[in-house]
Write a protein that holds these residues in place. Structure first.
Motif, mmCIF file in Angstrom:
data_model
loop_
_atom_site.group_PDB
_atom_site.id
_atom_site.type_symbol
_atom_site.label_atom_id
_atom_site.label_comp_id
_atom_site.label_asym_id
_atom_site.label_seq_id
_atom_site.Cartn_x
_atom_site.Cartn_y
_atom_site.Cartn_z
ATOM 1 N N GLN A 233 0.989 -1.258 -0.111
ATOM 2 C CA GLN A 233 -0.076 0.068 0.036
ATOM 3 C C GLN A 233 0.592 1.359 0.146
ATOM 4 O OE1 GLN A 233 -2.461 -0.797 3.646
ATOM 5 N NE2 GLN A 233 -4.052 -0.736 2.169
ATOM 6 N N LEU A 234 1.929 1.023 0.756
ATOM 7 C CA LEU A 234 2.753 2.617 0.894
ATOM 8 C C LEU A 234 3.879 2.816 0.049
ATOM 9 C CD1 LEU A 234 3.320 2.062 4.859
ATOM 10 C CD2 LEU A 234 1.599 3.659 3.700
ATOM 11 N N LEU A 235 4.295 1.608 -0.886
ATOM 12 C CA LEU A 235 5.360 1.695 -1.676
ATOM 13 C C LEU A 235 5.221 2.960 -2.741
ATOM 14 C CD1 LEU A 235 6.666 -1.689 -3.183
ATOM 15 C CD2 LEU A 235 7.835 0.150 -1.657
ATOM 16 N N PRO A 236 3.849 3.166 -3.307
ATOM 17 C CA PRO A 236 3.942 4.504 -4.325
ATOM 18 C C PRO A 236 4.441 5.746 -3.866
ATOM 19 C CG PRO A 236 1.915 2.846 -4.388
ATOM 20 C CD PRO A 236 2.850 2.412 -3.214
ATOM 21 N N THR A 237 4.254 5.876 -2.384
ATOM 22 C CA THR A 237 4.476 7.379 -1.760
ATOM 23 C C THR A 237 5.598 7.113 -1.044
ATOM 24 O OG1 THR A 237 3.001 6.633 -0.039
ATOM 25 C CG2 THR A 237 2.065 8.040 -1.712
ATOM 26 N N ALA A 238 5.866 6.005 -0.308
ATOM 27 C CA ALA A 238 7.147 5.632 0.419
ATOM 28 C C ALA A 238 8.583 5.424 -0.401
ATOM 29 C CB ALA A 238 7.194 4.499 1.607
ATOM 30 N N GLY A 239 8.242 4.967 -1.592
ATOM 31 C CA GLY A 239 9.496 4.483 -2.513
ATOM 32 C C GLY A 239 10.208 3.461 -1.948
ATOM 33 N N PRO A 240 11.016 3.177 -2.718
ATOM 34 C CA PRO A 240 11.926 1.716 -2.578
ATOM 35 C C PRO A 240 12.478 1.661 -1.289
ATOM 36 C CG PRO A 240 13.291 3.142 -3.937
ATOM 37 C CD PRO A 240 11.956 3.932 -3.982
ATOM 38 N N GLU B 145 28.553 6.890 -9.388
ATOM 39 C CA GLU B 145 28.476 5.521 -8.954
ATOM 40 C C GLU B 145 26.932 5.482 -8.859
ATOM 41 O OE1 GLU B 145 31.001 3.715 -9.517
ATOM 42 O OE2 GLU B 145 31.091 2.875 -7.436
ATOM 43 N N ILE B 146 26.261 4.234 -9.198
ATOM 44 C CA ILE B 146 24.874 3.963 -9.021
ATOM 45 C C ILE B 146 24.644 3.105 -7.999
ATOM 46 C CG2 ILE B 146 22.905 3.208 -10.276
ATOM 47 C CD1 ILE B 146 24.484 3.932 -12.870
ATOM 48 N N ASP B 147 23.731 3.304 -7.018
ATOM 49 C CA ASP B 147 23.422 2.455 -5.803
ATOM 50 C C ASP B 147 22.211 1.964 -6.119
ATOM 51 O OD1 ASP B 147 25.530 2.949 -4.385
ATOM 52 O OD2 ASP B 147 24.708 4.700 -3.700
ATOM 53 N N GLY B 148 21.971 0.603 -5.866
ATOM 54 C CA GLY B 148 20.640 -0.291 -6.091
ATOM 55 C C GLY B 148 20.067 -0.569 -4.707
ATOM 56 N N PHE B 149 19.140 -1.647 -4.741
ATOM 57 C CA PHE B 149 18.758 -2.116 -3.443
ATOM 58 C C PHE B 149 19.838 -2.793 -2.233
ATOM 59 C CE2 PHE B 149 14.966 -1.709 -5.916
ATOM 60 C CZ PHE B 149 14.154 -1.729 -5.051
ATOM 61 N N ALA B 150 20.008 -2.373 -1.086
ATOM 62 C CA ALA B 150 20.934 -2.817 -0.197
ATOM 63 C C ALA B 150 20.867 -4.291 -0.213
ATOM 64 C CB ALA B 150 20.769 -2.053 1.076
ATOM 65 N N PHE B 151 19.515 -4.700 -0.127
ATOM 66 C CA PHE B 151 19.607 -6.310 0.328
ATOM 67 C C PHE B 151 20.108 -7.376 -0.952
ATOM 68 C CE2 PHE B 151 15.286 -5.501 -1.915
ATOM 69 C CZ PHE B 151 15.283 -6.516 -2.747
ATOM 70 N N HIS B 152 20.140 -6.680 -2.070
ATOM 71 C CA HIS B 152 21.081 -7.152 -3.273
ATOM 72 C C HIS B 152 22.598 -7.357 -3.134
ATOM 73 C CE1 HIS B 152 17.725 -6.236 -6.485
ATOM 74 N NE2 HIS B 152 17.296 -7.378 -5.777
ATOM 75 N N THR B 153 23.071 -6.774 -1.831
ATOM 76 C CA THR B 153 24.487 -6.581 -1.602
ATOM 77 C C THR B 153 24.801 -7.197 -0.164
ATOM 78 O OG1 THR B 153 24.401 -4.417 -2.728
ATOM 79 C CG2 THR B 153 26.259 -5.158 -1.370
ATOM 80 N N ASP B 154 25.583 -8.484 -0.254
ATOM 81 C CA ASP B 154 26.009 -8.851 0.848
ATOM 82 C C ASP B 154 27.212 -7.831 1.694
ATOM 83 O OD1 ASP B 154 28.809 -9.392 -0.206
ATOM 84 O OD2 ASP B 154 28.178 -11.388 -1.101
ATOM 85 N N HIS B 155 27.588 -8.428 3.009
ATOM 86 C CA HIS B 155 28.242 -7.548 3.768
ATOM 87 C C HIS B 155 29.683 -7.457 2.956
ATOM 88 C CE1 HIS B 155 29.955 -5.796 7.224
ATOM 89 N NE2 HIS B 155 30.913 -6.579 7.193
ATOM 90 N N ARG C 30 27.370 9.852 -6.068
ATOM 91 C CA ARG C 30 26.566 8.529 -5.994
ATOM 92 C C ARG C 30 24.870 8.914 -6.197
ATOM 93 N NH1 ARG C 30 29.927 4.680 -3.736
ATOM 94 N NH2 ARG C 30 28.199 3.172 -4.011
ATOM 95 N N PHE C 31 24.226 8.203 -6.984
ATOM 96 C CA PHE C 31 22.851 8.398 -7.162
ATOM 97 C C PHE C 31 22.262 6.904 -7.094
ATOM 98 C CE2 PHE C 31 24.988 11.577 -9.926
ATOM 99 C CZ PHE C 31 24.414 12.652 -9.413
ATOM 100 N N THR C 32 20.973 6.869 -6.659
ATOM 101 C CA THR C 32 20.343 5.797 -6.486
ATOM 102 C C THR C 32 19.547 5.406 -7.758
ATOM 103 O OG1 THR C 32 18.243 6.637 -5.664
ATOM 104 C CG2 THR C 32 19.955 6.090 -4.202
ATOM 105 N N VAL D 126 19.592 14.515 -12.050
ATOM 106 C CA VAL D 126 20.941 13.960 -12.075
ATOM 107 C C VAL D 126 22.066 14.482 -13.058
ATOM 108 C CG1 VAL D 126 22.202 11.662 -12.364
ATOM 109 C CG2 VAL D 126 19.935 11.670 -11.087
ATOM 110 N N VAL D 127 21.543 14.733 -14.222
ATOM 111 C CA VAL D 127 22.122 15.357 -15.355
ATOM 112 C C VAL D 127 22.676 16.677 -14.900
ATOM 113 C CG1 VAL D 127 22.408 16.115 -17.730
ATOM 114 C CG2 VAL D 127 21.304 13.822 -17.552
ATOM 115 N N ARG D 128 21.565 17.475 -14.327
ATOM 116 C CA ARG D 128 21.957 18.998 -13.960
ATOM 117 C C ARG D 128 23.338 18.717 -12.794
ATOM 118 N NH1 ARG D 128 16.417 19.870 -14.047
ATOM 119 N NH2 ARG D 128 16.362 19.396 -11.608
#
Length: 239
Positions: free
Chosen positions: A83-90, A180-190, A212-214, A225-227
């Motif tokens: 329910q909250l994803l559209p407003t809360a974001g990833p 650099e581009i950051d994705g989801f943290a849970f895709h990354t192990d320690h 760094r940009f997500t 981002v371009v600006r």
């Protein structure tokens, strides 16, 4: 907490607490509540009291998506997150998966079963969470740089640093700018997380500027981002 219980009791038989209030009740969130959303099958008019911020949805939530939690009925965690994803974001999904409250598949199941406002945004987040968010973000960035006429960069380029060769997502080698581009943290192990931080420090110590940009920022605000990149390029070329 008492207010959420009071709203549920006030709404009566069949009431279900939803959204951010459900996560708060389940101790999945410590953010201050701006309102409490409750669903029920009757037409209820909330009291006109600013100290009672209640939103009532006249609908019946399928029992499959509800849970009795500490003596009141709320939607399940994955339902509230969907329910909250559209407003809360990833970030909300990322945090929930890392804490093992839900899986991406569980939230995706809600998405497929329930059509609601924000479905397109929610679907975009879930698609990226389940696959290559970074790859898509890189493609968006490359297209945006080309469209803006920005040159002098290489993608996934090896750079010789004092500590050895390191790969950068987008490298402007002449002026020592790394994007650099950051994705989801849970895709990354320690181990990968630590190595990413070491790599950034190595670039910085070698005199590089690092931006760094997500993937979400690239998806939603590529022009910004371009600006930011253009502004940094101008500053570095003028020094």
């Amino acid at each position: 907490m008492r207010f959420i219980r009071a709203v549920w009791l006030w709404a009566g038989s069949g009431a279900v607490i939803e959204g951010s209030a459900a996560l708060f009740w389940q101790r999945r969130s410590d953010r201050p509540l701006t309102d409490v959303t409750v669903s029920c099958g009757r037409n209820l008019r909330p009291p006109r009291n600013p100290n009672w911020p209640i939103r009532v949805r006249r609908r019946v939530v399928n029992e499959f998506w509800t849970v009795r939690w500490n003596r009141i009925v709320t939607v399940r965690t994955e339902y509230a997150i969907a329910q909250l994803l559209p407003t809360a974001g990833p970030a909300l999904l990322d945090d929930a998966v890392r804490r093992r409250w839900v899986t991406v598949d569980q939230v995706a199941e809600v998405h497929r079963a329930v059509s609601s406002r924000g479905s397109v945004v929610r679907g975009t987040i879930l698609a990226a969470a389940g696959s290559g968010a970074i790859s898509e973000a890189e493609r968006i960035l490359h297209r945006s740089l080309r469209a803006a006429g920005i040159r002098g960069w290489r993608a996934n380029a090896a750079v010789n640093l004092g500590s050895g060769r390191r790969i950068g997502d987008v490298v402007f080698e002449e002026i020592r700018l790394l994007v650099e581009i950051d994705g989801f943290a849970f895709h990354t192990d320690h181990e990968r997380f630590e190595d990413d931080r070491r790599r950034q420090n190595e670039f910085t110590l070698a005199g590089w500027t690092v931006l760094r940009f997500t993937w979400w920022t690239l998806n939603q605000e590529p022009d910004r981002v371009v600006r930011d990149i253009q502004s940094t390029l101008s500053r570095l070329r003028d020094r």
